[in-house]
Motif scaffolding. Structure first.
Motif, PDB file in Angstrom:
ATOM      1  N   LEU A   1      -2.390  -7.350   0.281  1.00 41.47           N
ATOM      2  CA  LEU A   1      -1.115  -8.073   0.275  1.00 41.47           C
ATOM      3  C   LEU A   1      -0.136  -7.529   1.318  1.00 41.47           C
ATOM      4  O   LEU A   1       0.989  -8.001   1.398  1.00 41.47           O
ATOM      5  CB  LEU A   1      -0.464  -7.981  -1.109  1.00 41.47           C
ATOM      6  N   ARG A   2      -0.608  -6.571   2.119  1.00 45.37           N
ATOM      7  CA  ARG A   2       0.308  -5.889   3.043  1.00 45.37           C
ATOM      8  C   ARG A   2       0.474  -6.649   4.353  1.00 45.37           C
ATOM      9  O   ARG A   2       0.003  -6.249   5.415  1.00 45.37           O
ATOM     10  CB  ARG A   2      -0.176  -4.462   3.305  1.00 45.37           C
ATOM     11  N   LYS A   3       1.191  -7.738   4.274  1.00 48.81           N
ATOM     12  CA  LYS A   3       1.510  -8.528   5.459  1.00 48.81           C
ATOM     13  C   LYS A   3       2.776  -7.964   6.100  1.00 48.81           C
ATOM     14  O   LYS A   3       3.709  -7.554   5.411  1.00 48.81           O
ATOM     15  CB  LYS A   3       1.721  -9.987   5.051  1.00 48.81           C
ATOM     16  N   LYS A   4       2.806  -7.929   7.436  1.00 48.99           N
ATOM     17  CA  LYS A   4       3.954  -7.362   8.119  1.00 48.99           C
ATOM     18  C   LYS A   4       5.210  -8.196   7.846  1.00 48.99           C
ATOM     19  O   LYS A   4       5.210  -9.419   7.984  1.00 48.99           O
ATOM     20  CB  LYS A   4       3.706  -7.281   9.624  1.00 48.99           C
ATOM     21  N   ILE A   5       6.275  -7.507   7.482  1.00 46.30           N
ATOM     22  CA  ILE A   5       7.564  -8.154   7.207  1.00 46.30           C
ATOM     23  C   ILE A   5       8.632  -7.440   8.030  1.00 46.30           C
ATOM     24  O   ILE A   5       8.680  -6.211   8.075  1.00 46.30           O
ATOM     25  CB  ILE A   5       7.927  -8.066   5.703  1.00 46.30           C
ATOM     26  N   SER A   6       9.520  -8.221   8.661  1.00 42.04           N
ATOM     27  CA  SER A   6      10.563  -7.628   9.505  1.00 42.04           C
ATOM     28  C   SER A   6      11.970  -7.833   8.950  1.00 42.04           C
ATOM     29  O   SER A   6      12.774  -6.905   8.909  1.00 42.04           O
ATOM     30  CB  SER A   6      10.487  -8.203  10.923  1.00 42.04           C
ATOM     31  N   LYS A   7      12.249  -9.072   8.534  1.00 43.49           N
ATOM     32  CA  LYS A   7      13.622  -9.381   8.110  1.00 43.49           C
ATOM     33  C   LYS A   7      13.627 -10.075   6.758  1.00 43.49           C
ATOM     34  O   LYS A   7      12.834 -10.985   6.520  1.00 43.49           O
ATOM     35  CB  LYS A   7      14.317 -10.270   9.142  1.00 43.49           C
ATOM     36  N   VAL A   8      14.542  -9.629   5.919  1.00 43.94           N
ATOM     37  CA  VAL A   8      14.738 -10.245   4.607  1.00 43.94           C
ATOM     38  C   VAL A   8      16.231 -10.487   4.414  1.00 43.94           C
ATOM     39  O   VAL A   8      17.053  -9.632   4.740  1.00 43.94           O
ATOM     40  CB  VAL A   8      14.208  -9.340   3.469  1.00 43.94           C
ATOM     41  N   ASN A   9      16.578 -11.650   3.915  1.00 47.43           N
ATOM     42  CA  ASN A   9      17.958 -11.988   3.576  1.00 47.43           C
ATOM     43  C   ASN A   9      18.015 -12.368   2.102  1.00 47.43           C
ATOM     44  O   ASN A   9      17.241 -13.212   1.647  1.00 47.43           O
ATOM     45  CB  ASN A   9      18.490 -13.140   4.422  1.00 47.43           C
ATOM     46  N   ILE A  10      18.928 -11.726   1.381  1.00 47.09           N
ATOM     47  CA  ILE A  10      19.081 -12.003  -0.052  1.00 47.09           C
ATOM     48  C   ILE A  10      20.525 -12.368  -0.340  1.00 47.09           C
ATOM     49  O   ILE A  10      21.453 -11.653   0.052  1.00 47.09           O
ATOM     50  CB  ILE A  10      18.675 -10.790  -0.913  1.00 47.09           C
ATOM     51  N   ASN A  11      20.700 -13.494  -1.023  1.00 42.61           N
ATOM     52  CA  ASN A  11      22.018 -13.885  -1.517  1.00 42.61           C
ATOM     53  C   ASN A  11      22.026 -13.655  -3.031  1.00 42.61           C
ATOM     54  O   ASN A  11      21.133 -14.129  -3.737  1.00 42.61           O
ATOM     55  CB  ASN A  11      22.306 -15.351  -1.206  1.00 42.61           C
ATOM     56  N   PHE A  12      23.011 -12.884  -3.529  1.00 49.25           N
ATOM     57  CA  PHE A  12      23.017 -12.560  -4.951  1.00 49.25           C
ATOM     58  C   PHE A  12      24.450 -12.451  -5.470  1.00 49.25           C
ATOM     59  O   PHE A  12      25.408 -12.332  -4.705  1.00 49.25           O
ATOM     60  CB  PHE A  12      22.275 -11.236  -5.210  1.00 49.25           C
ATOM     61  N   THR A  13      24.545 -12.486  -6.777  1.00 49.48           N
ATOM     62  CA  THR A  13      25.818 -12.281  -7.477  1.00 49.48           C
ATOM     63  C   THR A  13      25.635 -11.145  -8.468  1.00 49.48           C
ATOM     64  O   THR A  13      24.685 -11.156  -9.258  1.00 49.48           O
ATOM     65  CB  THR A  13      26.250 -13.549  -8.234  1.00 49.48           C
ATOM     66  N   TYR A  14      26.536 -10.149  -8.407  1.00 49.28           N
ATOM     67  CA  TYR A  14      26.448  -8.991  -9.298  1.00 49.28           C
ATOM     68  C   TYR A  14      27.625  -8.993 -10.263  1.00 49.28           C
ATOM     69  O   TYR A  14      28.781  -9.081  -9.848  1.00 49.28           O
ATOM     70  CB  TYR A  14      26.436  -7.688  -8.488  1.00 49.28           C
ATOM     71  N   LEU A  15      27.330  -8.928 -11.567  1.00 49.24           N
ATOM     72  CA  LEU A  15      28.355  -8.839 -12.606  1.00 49.24           C
ATOM     73  C   LEU A  15      28.484  -7.377 -13.019  1.00 49.24           C
ATOM     74  O   LEU A  15      27.547  -6.797 -13.574  1.00 49.24           O
ATOM     75  CB  LEU A  15      27.966  -9.701 -13.809  1.00 49.24           C
ATOM     76  N   PHE A  16      29.630  -6.764 -12.729  1.00 47.37           N
ATOM     77  CA  PHE A  16      29.812  -5.328 -12.923  1.00 47.37           C
ATOM     78  C   PHE A  16      29.705  -4.917 -14.386  1.00 47.37           C
ATOM     79  O   PHE A  16      29.091  -3.905 -14.709  1.00 47.37           O
ATOM     80  CB  PHE A  16      31.165  -4.882 -12.363  1.00 47.37           C
ATOM     81  N   ASP A  17      30.332  -5.670 -15.290  1.00 46.16           N
ATOM     82  CA  ASP A  17      30.344  -5.275 -16.701  1.00 46.16           C
ATOM     83  C   ASP A  17      28.953  -5.392 -17.331  1.00 46.16           C
ATOM     84  O   ASP A  17      28.541  -4.536 -18.107  1.00 46.16           O
ATOM     85  CB  ASP A  17      31.340  -6.129 -17.490  1.00 46.16           C
ATOM     86  N   GLU A  18      28.238  -6.460 -17.013  1.00 43.17           N
ATOM     87  CA  GLU A  18      26.915  -6.668 -17.592  1.00 43.17           C
ATOM     88  C   GLU A  18      25.819  -5.916 -16.845  1.00 43.17           C
ATOM     89  O   GLU A  18      24.690  -5.840 -17.318  1.00 43.17           O
ATOM     90  CB  GLU A  18      26.558  -8.164 -17.586  1.00 43.17           C
ATOM     91  N   LYS A  19      26.154  -5.376 -15.648  1.00 44.62           N
ATOM     92  CA  LYS A  19      25.164  -4.734 -14.782  1.00 44.62           C
ATOM     93  C   LYS A  19      23.986  -5.654 -14.541  1.00 44.62           C
ATOM     94  O   LYS A  19      22.820  -5.289 -14.664  1.00 44.62           O
ATOM     95  CB  LYS A  19      24.702  -3.397 -15.386  1.00 44.62           C
TER      96      LYS A  19
END
Length: 496
Positions: free
Chosen positions: A428-446
């Motif tokens: 499964l070790r395919k070369k990867i260079s760039k990853v972009n992640i869009n996320f939302t983090y809720l501080f109280d709920e972690k």
């Protein structure tokens, strides 16, 4: 009509008579005649009469006109504290456990503004001069369940009280709250007072203010006294749960303040030097080691408000933002910084993150403008193989909860090293260079809600990874295993 002067003279003569009788008979007291003395009717009746007269003396303030009592006590409190008290209900007098007046639903005016609502107020008086309303001496005042409303115009209320005369007089506050508001009357923060008191320290020969408080769910104690001769304010703050002690001294002259704080945190000592000149506040914060672990400096201009803080540290501690009941997190939730007139810039660099040594070359950039907390261009590196950069990232409050909405650009410099760390199967070790992640983090709920994942320009469909949200664990090792499994799942779906 009663005659206070006649009753007072009679009470003095009767007391003198009883004292003489007791002195004469008690000098003869021994084991053999104790029983005879006890049953001596003259002594027994004298003691009973004296007790009755003393109880009558203690009850005497009940004979005074209640309006006159309220007026006289207000006048006394005005002289002692320079505060205007307002009583909505009558003052009731009680002499047990010691003489005092009590009333409900009163208030205080300070600088012509009503700043305090008091559920219960007790005013204790001396045993002296209970016959004379004008000569009654106040020795203790107690406020219970009071709400103080302070703002920019009257924020110095508690400090100004140190100028009063607390010699033989004590001022106490129990189970109360301090609401700090803006000029639009919006609550910025709340300080809970468990107990507080003003008193005169005969050893220091100074007035002292001491209080046990709680702010942002963090209990702390504070002690303040003002040396008028040296023109120095001394402040000691203790936050036991953090093992933090702050000893501060501020020297003042007109509108200029110069001071320093000695800060002890878990046996580590650091110094905070500062000066305030009119509306400009400047500071330096550093530790006392030969090879310093951190150094910060900054300046705040109050009118108009803008600030710049820069610094560097060996280990960057993020717990004030991410831990339970974290100070910065709780401060942001109050929305105290959500003001269009605030211009705030912060740049902090660190060699690594405390408890996460694999993250190095950390750069935190933050700015607050028009009520938005922007952390764009914050960066860090993981094991010298992966670079992270935060883009289009904002921290804000939504429905009373603190939220981070962010895009993270991930540059993978050596995917083989990443696969070794994740123990990813070789097929499964395919070369990867760039990853972009869009996320939302809720501080109280972690809780991290993943909105979008792109790998080398390809957007992964929701069906390609089974999780929509990531719930962080309390244990760092558990988190490490948890993330390894999640990342391997993404890699499997992407390469498969």
């Amino acid at each position: 009509m009663y005659n206070p002067k006649f009753i007072a003279n009679f009470y003095k003569k009767f007391s003198k008579f009883i004292n003489n009788q007791l002195k004469t008979n008690l000098n003869k007291l021994n084991v053999d005649n104790f029983k005879t003395l006890f049953f001596n009717n003259k002594i027994f009746l004298s003691i009973v009469a004296l007790l009755i007269l003393f109880l009558f003396y203690l009850s005497f303030p009940n004979l005074h006109n209640k309006e006159e009592v309220a007026s006289e006590i207000k006048k006394n409190l005005k002289n002692k504290l320079n505060l205007e008290f307002n009583f909505q209900e009558d003052l009731d007098y009680k002499f047990l456990p010691r003489p005092h007046f009590i009333t409900n639903n009163s208030s205080i005016n300070f600088k012509e503004d009503k700043i305090t609502e008091i559920k219960k107020l007790k005013v204790y008086v001396s045993l002296e001069n209970l016959f004379s309303l004008k000569n009654i001496k106040l020795n203790h005042i107690l406020l219970e369940e009071a709400n103080f409303n302070l703002n920019k115009k009257n924020y110095n209320f508690f400090y100004d009280l140190l100028n009063c005369n607390f010699n033989n007089f004590k001022f106490e506050i129990l189970k109360s709250n301090v609401f700090y508001r803006n000029l639009e009357n919006e609550v910025l923060l709340i300080n809970n007072i468990s107990n507080a008191k003003y008193y005169f320290d005969p050893q220091e020969i100074k007035n002292v203010f001491y209080a046990n408080n709680e702010i942002f769910n963090l209990p702390y104690s504070i002690k303040i006294f003002d040396d008028k001769i040296e023109k120095t304010i001394h402040t000691k703050i203790n936050i036991e749960s953090l093992r933090l002690n702050i000893d501060n001294q501020t020297t003042y002259k007109d509108t200029n303040y110069l001071g320093f704080s000695e800060i002890n945190l878990i046996n580590n000592k650091s110094l905070f030097e500062y000066q305030l000149n009119n509306d400009l506040f400047e500071f330096k914060f550093f530790d006392t080691k030969k090879e310093s672990d951190f150094f910060y400096k900054g300046r705040f201009n109050l009118k108009p408000f803008y600030s710049n803080i820069t610094g560097n540290t060996n280990k960057l501690n993020l717990s004030p933002l991410f831990s339970s009941n974290a100070i910065i997190k709780e401060l942001l939730k109050t929305e105290i910084l959500n003001n269009k007139n605030i211009d705030f810039n912060l740049v902090i660099s660190g060699n690594n993150i405390e408890q996460f040594d694999d993250f190095k070359n950390v750069l935190i950039k933050s700015k607050i403008q028009e009520g938005l907390v922007d952390i764009d261009q914050s960066k860090m590196t993981w094991k010298n193989n992966i670079d992270f950069e935060f883009l289009n990232s904002l921290v804000f409050v939504k429905e009373g909860k603190l939220v981070l909405d962010s895009n993270v650009k991930i540059q993978i410099n050596n995917s083989d090293e990443l696969y070794k760390f994740l123990l990813t199967p070789k097929n499964l070790r395919k070369k990867i260079s760039k990853v972009n992640i869009n996320f939302t983090y809720l501080f109280d709920e972690k809780n991290i809600k993943v909105n979008n994942i792109r790998i080398d320009g390809k957007t992964l469909q929701k069906s390609e990874y089974s999780f929509n949200s990531i719930l962080l664990k309390e244990n760092n090792l558990q988190n490490k295993i948890y993330f390894k499994n999640l990342l391997n799942e993404v890699i499997k779906n992407y390469t498969g």
